[in-house]
Design a protein around this motif. Structure first.
Motif, PDB file in Angstrom:
ATOM      1  N   TYR A  36       0.919  -1.155   0.360  1.00 55.60           N
ATOM      2  CA  TYR A  36      -0.005   0.184   0.090  1.00 55.60           C
ATOM      3  C   TYR A  36       1.001   1.209  -0.343  1.00 55.60           C
ATOM      4  O   TYR A  36       0.632   2.159  -0.681  1.00 55.60           O
ATOM      5  N   ARG A  37       1.358   1.196   0.885  1.00 56.70           N
ATOM      6  CA  ARG A  37       2.623   2.193   0.804  1.00 56.70           C
ATOM      7  C   ARG A  37       3.442   2.645  -0.489  1.00 56.70           C
ATOM      8  O   ARG A  37       3.620   3.927  -0.570  1.00 56.70           O
ATOM      9  N   ASP A  38       3.792   1.354  -0.941  1.00 58.64           N
ATOM     10  CA  ASP A  38       4.825   2.202  -1.938  1.00 58.64           C
ATOM     11  C   ASP A  38       3.247   2.370  -3.139  1.00 58.64           C
ATOM     12  O   ASP A  38       4.489   2.569  -4.760  1.00 58.64           O
ATOM     13  N   ALA A  39       2.694   1.706  -3.589  1.00 57.88           N
ATOM     14  CA  ALA A  39       1.177   1.778  -4.451  1.00 57.88           C
ATOM     15  C   ALA A  39       0.984   3.760  -4.532  1.00 57.88           C
ATOM     16  O   ALA A  39       1.224   4.018  -4.906  1.00 57.88           O
ATOM     17  N   PHE A  40       0.720   3.249  -3.163  1.00 59.67           N
ATOM     18  CA  PHE A  40      -0.720   4.779  -2.912  1.00 59.67           C
ATOM     19  C   PHE A  40      -0.047   5.670  -2.007  1.00 59.67           C
ATOM     20  O   PHE A  40      -1.175   6.731  -2.885  1.00 59.67           O
ATOM     21  N   LEU A  41       1.185   5.452  -1.325  1.00 57.32           N
ATOM     22  CA  LEU A  41       2.091   7.252  -1.240  1.00 57.32           C
ATOM     23  C   LEU A  41       3.257   7.215  -1.981  1.00 57.32           C
ATOM     24  O   LEU A  41       3.055   8.521  -2.233  1.00 57.32           O
ATOM     25  N   ASN A  42       3.977   6.750  -2.410  1.00 56.32           N
ATOM     26  CA  ASN A  42       4.621   6.588  -3.255  1.00 56.32           C
ATOM     27  C   ASN A  42       5.148   6.781  -4.664  1.00 56.32           C
ATOM     28  O   ASN A  42       5.879   6.927  -5.105  1.00 56.32           O
ATOM     29  N   GLY A  43       3.918   6.415  -5.085  1.00 56.99           N
ATOM     30  CA  GLY A  43       3.514   6.018  -6.274  1.00 56.99           C
ATOM     31  C   GLY A  43       4.288   5.286  -6.868  1.00 56.99           C
ATOM     32  O   GLY A  43       4.750   5.272  -8.370  1.00 56.99           O
ATOM     33  N   ASN A  44       5.336   4.095  -6.489  1.00 55.69           N
ATOM     34  CA  ASN A  44       6.307   3.621  -7.230  1.00 55.69           C
ATOM     35  C   ASN A  44       5.688   1.895  -7.385  1.00 55.69           C
ATOM     36  O   ASN A  44       5.735   0.954  -6.828  1.00 55.69           O
ATOM     37  N   TYR A  57      16.397   5.563  -3.485  1.00 54.74           N
ATOM     38  CA  TYR A  57      14.681   5.517  -4.308  1.00 54.74           C
ATOM     39  C   TYR A  57      15.427   7.022  -5.668  1.00 54.74           C
ATOM     40  O   TYR A  57      14.556   6.950  -6.690  1.00 54.74           O
ATOM     41  N   GLN A  84       6.484  16.676  -7.878  1.00 52.33           N
ATOM     42  CA  GLN A  84       5.911  15.369  -8.090  1.00 52.33           C
ATOM     43  C   GLN A  84       4.988  15.624  -9.415  1.00 52.33           C
ATOM     44  O   GLN A  84       4.764  15.247 -11.053  1.00 52.33           O
ATOM     45  N   ASN A 118      -1.925  12.303   0.615  1.00 41.04           N
ATOM     46  CA  ASN A 118      -1.536  11.254   0.588  1.00 41.04           C
ATOM     47  C   ASN A 118      -2.030  10.595  -1.034  1.00 41.04           C
ATOM     48  O   ASN A 118      -2.005  10.103  -2.163  1.00 41.04           O
ATOM     49  N   ILE A 167       7.739  11.837  -0.302  1.00 44.76           N
ATOM     50  CA  ILE A 167       6.978  10.790   0.774  1.00 44.76           C
ATOM     51  C   ILE A 167       7.978   9.927   1.271  1.00 44.76           C
ATOM     52  O   ILE A 167       7.630   9.209   2.641  1.00 44.76           O
ATOM     53  N   GLN A 168       8.068   9.186   0.464  1.00 40.08           N
ATOM     54  CA  GLN A 168       9.491   8.427   0.824  1.00 40.08           C
ATOM     55  C   GLN A 168      10.131   8.888   1.674  1.00 40.08           C
ATOM     56  O   GLN A 168      11.084   7.884   2.750  1.00 40.08           O
ATOM     57  N   GLN A 171      -2.275  10.154  -6.052  1.00 37.03           N
ATOM     58  CA  GLN A 171      -2.359   9.268  -6.408  1.00 37.03           C
ATOM     59  C   GLN A 171      -3.623   9.725  -7.658  1.00 37.03           C
ATOM     60  O   GLN A 171      -4.000   8.857  -8.862  1.00 37.03           O
TER      61      GLN A 171
END
Lengths: 316, 455
Positions: free
Chosen positions: A276-284, B445, B113, B85, B412-413, B89
């Motif tokens: 969840y963090r990587d997809a929806f917060l970091n967009g990764n 990253y 971004q 956040n 965010i990261q 997206q």
């Protein structure tokens, strides 16, 4: 109705003679491919759009770096997987997930069985207890999270107030790594208990009474009866609940998000939460896809192992 | 045969219900369309996405209503989109579809971004077309959302990180309050005195484990977090967490935690709620938080609230902190009249009157310079003089590269990683090592991200 569908959906399994007998009526033999398509079509379409395509797409994305609008741009092969599996943060996440899943499954089953065993006795007012025991089924995740946050809160929490009364050292439940994991496990077990209780309670009631009577005549003690009559008789249900709880525990998200958000110090950062963090917060999305694939493989592996080893012990 | 008939009948009933439901939906949509069109026939619809909750949401909805009544050309439709956040997206994923917004609010750290998606029209275009006087808007806030002289978006809900203290408690224990622009040792003194003189009944100070505060420590010390002058001169390729100023700051917190003069409330929304609750109940003397909390800290608080600037390292002048909050962007996937409507709405929100009302209702700062003269704001200052401090802090700092935000994707990261480092440091880990671990992950990253985007 049933009989009209089965030969069409599973044509190869049916003996030819049966088909030929039907064929005189409306020529199912000649057209069975079309029938198969007509009956399977809708579900294939729905599964394709909502299950198979996303699965393949995830697999595809996991081999790429994705840019800031989520499009795969640079093919990097298995590098996402290599980076993940060698990163200490991800290894910590795997470890946390293992602790969480084992804790949740073990305590849910043991406590669920204990409650069910208690509730199966015919006592005055037992109905009331049965309702209470299964009540957590009706509690939504958000409500449960708020309820437990109050209990674990550092200054006004119930646990710390009891602790103060008993002169125990103050535990910062949600801000220290170890206790935070215990806290989320307790909350999840509590959430799961209603459903597990209900299923196991149903199973216990289905155990034929004469078996117990026979065992009692043989002079078997209650604990012997439990291990040699009750457990084997409810083993299919126990197997079912353990599988469902295991998969559920791997997929736990709501309580984690609301109670700890993966913290403190990533102690409760379970695999799903990392996705969840990587997809929806970091967009990764590339990395998140790789994490999803790893998670899916692990769940599949465990379910398979469960079927292979546990099912042998199940008496149907 | 009877069962077959029965099932046929059931099928028929089912079919009839289905037809009825479809007919009802079709009828409803046919019926409702003309009604909706009649109202908005002449007006251009401008969909506005926001992430405001509580009093801010109420005030924003009032603005939308007032704007729609003030003119007849545009109709702004406000839609709440959850937290910052997730909104980022959603904005990216709906772009180019009918579901996308014409104007949207997006948080401070998404600026680079959102800009790099290429999905927006810089507000600079409209500023130039209208000869809009941007100098009426606070320079520190504008600089955060500008890149190489182009205003990308319009700062909207803007806050400053500040230090809150319980002035009544300080008086009770005969402690001299910290100066308006305190150094680290000023804060240590007050925290120590509070802890000692209250016999540990009052906790001295807490610094929430929060990446935003981490960034602000660096900004106030005048140190860049990312290279290329925090991204304002070009695309950053690396971050610098292990610099002397940051190590010094972390050591300051760690030492005080060990001594028991500071306490650790952890990270996230729970930490924020808990520290606020403790502060309001007089069990915590000082903490640092967004100026947007003022409303919450003044209503129902019997104790007098004290506010100072963000603390700075000893032996140097404060460089000033960056703002927090969010800005308003105009999507470029809508026709020009819709974009024009979005701009008109933004202009309405930025008037002196709207901004003054906004600060009074929410605690976010009024960005229009003329707002200070508005009666509502004057009344607030008269009632609660401390509420002047965040605005003064904002105006006291001269915008430069290190205090105008970090123009870097993946913040965010970055916050996630620095928070993990802070957690480790607060629990007694080696400062240099914890920061170096976070730095290494962030650099990896950034490298991947730059490669994926072709920078």
């Amino acid at each position: 109705m049933q009989q009209e569908i089965t030969p069409a959906s599973k044509p190869s399994l049916k003996p030819k003679t049966l088909n030929q007998a039907n064929a005189k009526g409306f020529n199912l033999h000649v057209n069975d491919k079309w029938y198969a398509l007509a009956f399977l079509g809708p579900s294939v379409l729905i599964l394709g759009v909502f299950v198979f395509y996303p699965m393949l797409r995830t697999l595809y994305l996991s081999l790429f770096l994705t840019n800031n609008v989520g499009r795969p741009t640079v093919f990097i092969g298995l590098k996402n997987y290599v980076n993940l599996l060698t990163s200490s943060a991800y290894q910590a996440s795997l470890q946390a997930t293992a602790v969480y899943v084992i804790g949740v499954v073990a305590f849910t089953l043991i406590l669920g069985l204990l409650l069910a065993q208690m509730a199966v006795r015919k006592l005055a007012g037992i109905q009331w207890f049965r309702t209470i025991f299964s009540a957590t089924m009706g509690v939504s995740v958000s409500v449960a999270a708020i309820f437990w946050l109050f209990i674990f809160s550092p200054s006004i929490g119930l646990f710390d107030q009891i602790g103060t009364l008993l002169h125990l050292p103050l535990v910062q439940w949600l801000t220290t790594p170890g206790p935070a994991m215990i806290a989320v496990i307790i909350s999840t077990v509590w959430m799961n208990l209603g459903f597990t209780f209900l299923i196991l309670f149903g199973a216990l009631q289905m155990v034929p009474q004469p078996l117990y009577e026979a065992a009692a005549i043989e002079g078997a003690s209650p604990s012997y009866q439990f291990f040699h009559v009750t457990l084997p008789m409810i083993s299919p249900t126990l197997f079912f609940t353990s599988t469902v709880t295991l998969i559920g525990a791997f997929k736990s998200f709501g309580l984690i998000d609301l109670m700890t958000a993966g913290g403190p110090n990533n102690a409760t950062n379970l695999m799903v939460y990392q996705v969840y963090r990587d997809a929806f917060l970091n967009g990764n999305y590339g990395l998140a896809s790789a994490e999803s694939v790893i998670l899916a493989v692990i769940i599949a592996l465990f379910t398979l192992l469960q079927f292979k080893f546990l099912e042998k012990r199940v008496t149907y | 045969m009877t069962t077959k008939n029965g099932s046929h009948q059931r099928l028929l009933i089912l079919g009839a219900i289905l037809v009825a439901v479809i007919a009802a939906f079709a009828g409803w949509s046919v019926m409702s369309k003309p009604a909706a069109q009649a109202q908005g026939a002449k007006r251009t619809k401008v969909v506005f996405w926001n992430e405001m909750t509580g009093p801010a949401q109420q005030q924003l909805n009032t603005f939308v209503k007032d704007f729609n009544q003030s003119q007849s050309k545009y109709e702004v439709v406000s839609e709440f989109e959850g937290n910052y956040n997730e909104a980022v997206q959603k904005i990216i994923n709906t772009h180019g579809t009918d579901a996308s917004p014409a104007v949207f609010q997006s948080m401070d750290i998404s600026t680079s971004q959102i800009h790099h998606t290429g999905y927006t029209t810089p507000v600079q275009k409209f500023i130039d077309e209208d000869h809009y006087d941007v100098n009426q808007i606070a320079a520190g806030a504008r600089a955060f959302y500008a890149n190489k002289g182009t205003q990308l978006s319009m700062p909207f809900n803007t806050s400053q990180p500040v230090l809150y203290y319980n002035a009544t408690l300080l008086k009770k224990y005969k402690i001299t309050p910290p100066p308006v622009n305190p150094s680290y040792s000023d804060i240590t003194r007050v925290a120590k005195q509070l802890t000692d003189r209250s016999h540990k009944k009052v906790q001295g100070m807490t610094v929430e484990i929060y990446g935003w505060l981490f960034e602000q420590f660096m900004a106030n010390a005048g140190v860049s977090l990312a290279n290329q002058e925090d991204g304002h001169a070009g695309t950053p390729t690396a971050v610098n967490f292990t610099n002397a100023a940051t190590v010094k700051t972390m050591k300051w917190i760690q030492d005080n935690l060990k001594a028991g003069d500071f306490v650790n409330y952890g990270a996230g929304a729970n930490a924020q709620n808990n520290e606020t609750a403790s502060f309001l109940s007089g069990r915590l003397g000082m903490f640092m938080q967004s100026s947007a909390s003022i409303g919450q800290l003044t209503t129902g608080n019997q104790d007098q609230l004290g506010i100072t600037y963000y603390p700075h390292p000893d032996g140097q002048k404060s460089n000033g902190v960056a703002i927090g909050g969010a800005s308003l962007w105009i999507s470029n996937d809508k026709p020009s009249d819709v974009q024009r409507g979005a701009w008109e709405f933004i202009k309405y929100l930025m008037t002196a009157k709207s901004q003054a009302q906004w600060q009074v209702a929410t605690g976010y700062l009024a960005l229009n310079k003329d707002s200070q003269k508005e009666a509502v704001l004057q009344n607030l200052y008269k009632k609660l003089p401390a509420t002047k401090v965040p605005g003064e802090q904002l105006r006291a700092a001269t915008p430069n590269a290190t205090n105008s935000g970090i123009f870097l994707q993946g913040l965010i990261q970055e916050r996630n990683l620095t928070q993990t480092a802070m957690e480790q440091i607060y629990n007694g880990s080696d400062i240099q090592k914890s920061l170096a671990t976070a730095q290494k992950s962030m650099n990896a990253y950034i490298q991947g991200n730059n490669r994926a985007n072709g920078y």
